[in-house]
Write a protein that holds these residues in place. Structure first.
Motif: not given
Length: 144
Positions: A77, A93, A96, A104-105
């Motif tokens: 991240n 970040y 997930e 993931v953002k």
């Protein structure tokens, strides 16, 4: 230390919130100053590190109850925030799947990627509190 009731883990969570809230208000202040400097945040999820080598580990963090990832995977991240061409100021970040998974953002340009998520990090009051607390603790005016 208060053991399994929280104590150090409550403070740990507060420091994670302070870091992400600071990054978001810094993003806003830099944008208002028309700066090209980016401010991003990230969190590693639940990564296997020496942090878990404590007798005060909360029951919910037991490796038999939740998934964990390697320290290297937890660092992804931060690597995405630093090096991804898609990384923009105000992004955050996270793994997930909450504790594990690909980066993931969770926050895009200072706003939650999913409605109702990351409320504490995106809360302007929290952001201002951590900004002011840092200026006071360091006895400086950041000048932004």
């Amino acid at each position: 230390m208060t053991g399994l009731r929280g104590g150090p883990w409550i403070r740990y969570g507060q420091t994670k919130l302070a870091n992400s809230a600071f990054a978001m208000i810094l993003h806003k202040k830099l944008a208002a100053a028309d700066s090209k400097v980016k401010s991003l945040a990230c969190e590693p999820g639940y990564s296997v590190t020496p942090l878990q080598e404590t007798p005060f580990l909360p029951n919910w963090m037991d490796s038999r109850l939740i998934k964990r990832q390697s320290a290297a995977d937890g660092a992804l991240n931060a690597a995405m925030a630093c090096f991804s061409p898609e990384a923009e100021s105000g992004d955050m970040y996270v793994p997930e799947n909450g504790f594990v998974g690909k980066p993931v953002k969770a926050i895009l340009g200072g706003q939650p990627a999913k409605k109702g998520k990351e409320k504490l990090t995106c809360d302007l009051v929290n952001q201002q509190l951590v900004w002011e607390a840092c200026e006071k603790a360091l006895d400086i005016d950041f000048g932004i």
